[in-house]
Scaffold this motif. Structure first.
Motif, PDB file in Angstrom:
ATOM      1  N   VAL A  61       0.800  -1.264   0.186  1.00  0.00           N
ATOM      2  CA  VAL A  61      -0.074   0.036   0.022  1.00  0.00           C
ATOM      3  C   VAL A  61       0.804   1.151  -0.153  1.00  0.00           C
ATOM      4  O   VAL A  61       2.050   1.425   0.675  1.00  0.00           O
ATOM      5  N   SER A  77       2.551   6.509   2.860  1.00  0.00           N
ATOM      6  CA  SER A  77       1.583   6.285   3.843  1.00  0.00           C
ATOM      7  C   SER A  77       2.454   6.473   5.134  1.00  0.00           C
ATOM      8  O   SER A  77       1.299   6.281   5.998  1.00  0.00           O
ATOM      9  N   THR A  89      -7.309  -0.154   8.655  1.00  0.00           N
ATOM     10  CA  THR A  89      -8.381   0.549   7.569  1.00  0.00           C
ATOM     11  C   THR A  89      -8.622  -0.211   6.198  1.00  0.00           C
ATOM     12  O   THR A  89      -9.599  -0.357   5.863  1.00  0.00           O
ATOM     13  N   TYR A  90      -7.556  -0.922   5.779  1.00  0.00           N
ATOM     14  CA  TYR A  90      -7.842  -1.513   4.570  1.00  0.00           C
ATOM     15  C   TYR A  90      -8.413  -2.832   4.759  1.00  0.00           C
ATOM     16  O   TYR A  90      -8.965  -3.421   3.890  1.00  0.00           O
ATOM     17  N   THR A  91      -8.251  -3.431   5.895  1.00  0.00           N
ATOM     18  CA  THR A  91      -8.883  -4.694   6.382  1.00  0.00           C
ATOM     19  C   THR A  91     -10.262  -4.434   6.603  1.00  0.00           C
ATOM     20  O   THR A  91     -11.244  -5.161   6.136  1.00  0.00           O
ATOM     21  N   LEU A 154      -9.537  -5.323  -4.658  1.00  0.00           N
ATOM     22  CA  LEU A 154      -9.424  -4.381  -3.416  1.00  0.00           C
ATOM     23  C   LEU A 154      -8.541  -3.096  -4.080  1.00  0.00           C
ATOM     24  O   LEU A 154      -9.087  -1.945  -3.538  1.00  0.00           O
ATOM     25  N   ILE A 158      -9.702   0.597  -2.919  1.00  0.00           N
ATOM     26  CA  ILE A 158      -9.011   1.467  -1.824  1.00  0.00           C
ATOM     27  C   ILE A 158      -8.835   2.961  -2.417  1.00  0.00           C
ATOM     28  O   ILE A 158      -8.888   3.856  -1.982  1.00  0.00           O
ATOM     29  N   SER A 165      -4.295   6.952  -2.684  1.00  0.00           N
ATOM     30  CA  SER A 165      -3.700   5.683  -2.169  1.00  0.00           C
ATOM     31  C   SER A 165      -3.675   4.787  -3.523  1.00  0.00           C
ATOM     32  O   SER A 165      -4.719   4.856  -4.229  1.00  0.00           O
ATOM     33  N   MET A 167      -2.457   0.575  -4.457  1.00  0.00           N
ATOM     34  CA  MET A 167      -2.197  -0.832  -4.034  1.00  0.00           C
ATOM     35  C   MET A 167      -1.358  -1.694  -5.245  1.00  0.00           C
ATOM     36  O   MET A 167      -1.796  -1.474  -6.541  1.00  0.00           O
TER      37      MET A 167
END
Length: 253
Positions: A61, A77, A89-91, A154, A158, A165, A167
């Motif tokens: 990330v 980040s 947060t990502y979870t 995902l 995100i 942001s 990934m």
């Protein structure tokens, strides 16, 4: 009545030596029940518990560069928040109903949101910005398909939710045919232990409930009856008892 001869103070004898000897004489029963328990744990884990398989993907990330007029700058980040907070947060975004419904639709699996939610585990790798997502199912190929679909869905979720942001996939999921559960060895050991404990508890209870008079001292302590005769130990062995007594007062009717 015999109760009239009982002394006013009633002694309850807990003879630990007698209990140990009683259990030791039946130690074969403890071993037998332990073996049966171990076999039961092995049999149950081998034939009644559905094997589970896992596949994992790792995602990095980061934050994209922003342009502001003629100048540009980048924000990492780590400058925004701690890596562990980002992972949480990502979870949350990963396990959101919308995200998982997209994963179900794109992968074509026959799971509900609640079922898929329970199959996913996400955590950071050594508290870094690398997010490891693991999917566990009863089919190693389905687990790999789901986890790789997550790696596709995902990043878009995100970037749509957290501005700036992005990934990147560090490692894709691969098929792993080695089951992660059940642990047959663990179940066998637990069965052995529970079997042995159960047998010991039963034997100790039986020893405590044994109201047989084992020596003349108990008669002298408890009753006013004189001992007129005693049967000798013809085997020629002596049995010295070292008992601990718990005394309580009670009214004798």
């Amino acid at each position: 009545m015999a109760n009239e001869k009982v002394k006013s103070q009633d002694y309850y004898v807990i003879d630990f030596v007698h209990i140990v000897k009683s259990v030791w004489r039946r130690i074969w029963l403890v071993v037998l029940v332990a073996v049966i328990g171990g076999f039961g744990g092995f049999f149950w884990s081998s034939f009644f518990i559905t094997p589970q398989y896992s596949s994992s993907v790792m995602l990095y990330v980061n934050n994209s560069s922003f342009s502001l007029g003629s100048s540009s700058f980048s924000i990492s980040s780590s400058e925004l928040t701690a890596a562990q907070s980002l992972v949480k947060t990502y979870t949350v975004i990963l396990k959101n109903r919308t995200t998982l419904n997209q994963v179900i639709e794109k992968s074509g699996v026959d799971y509900t949101y609640e079922e898929l939610y329970g199959m996913i585990k996400a955590d950071s790798v050594n508290e870094t910005e690398v997010l490891k997502v693991t999917v566990t199912t009863d089919d190693p190929y389905i687990a790999t398909d789901i986890v790789n679909t997550i790696a596709e869905v995902l990043p878009d979720r995100i970037s749509d939710i957290i501005e700036g942001s992005s990934m990147e996939v560090v490692d894709i999921g691969v098929v792993n045919t080695h089951k992660v559960s059940p642990n047959i060895t663990k179940y066998t050991k637990v069965g052995l232990l529970l079997g042995a404990i159960a047998a010991l508890v039963v034997l100790v209870i039986f020893a405590l409930l044994d109201d047989t008079i084992h020596d003349d001292e108990y008669i002298l302590r408890t009753y006013d009856y004189p001992i007129l005769a005693k049967v000798p130990n013809l085997l020629g062995t002596s049995d010295k008892k070292y008992a601990y007594y718990y005394q309580r007062k009670k009214n004798v009717k």
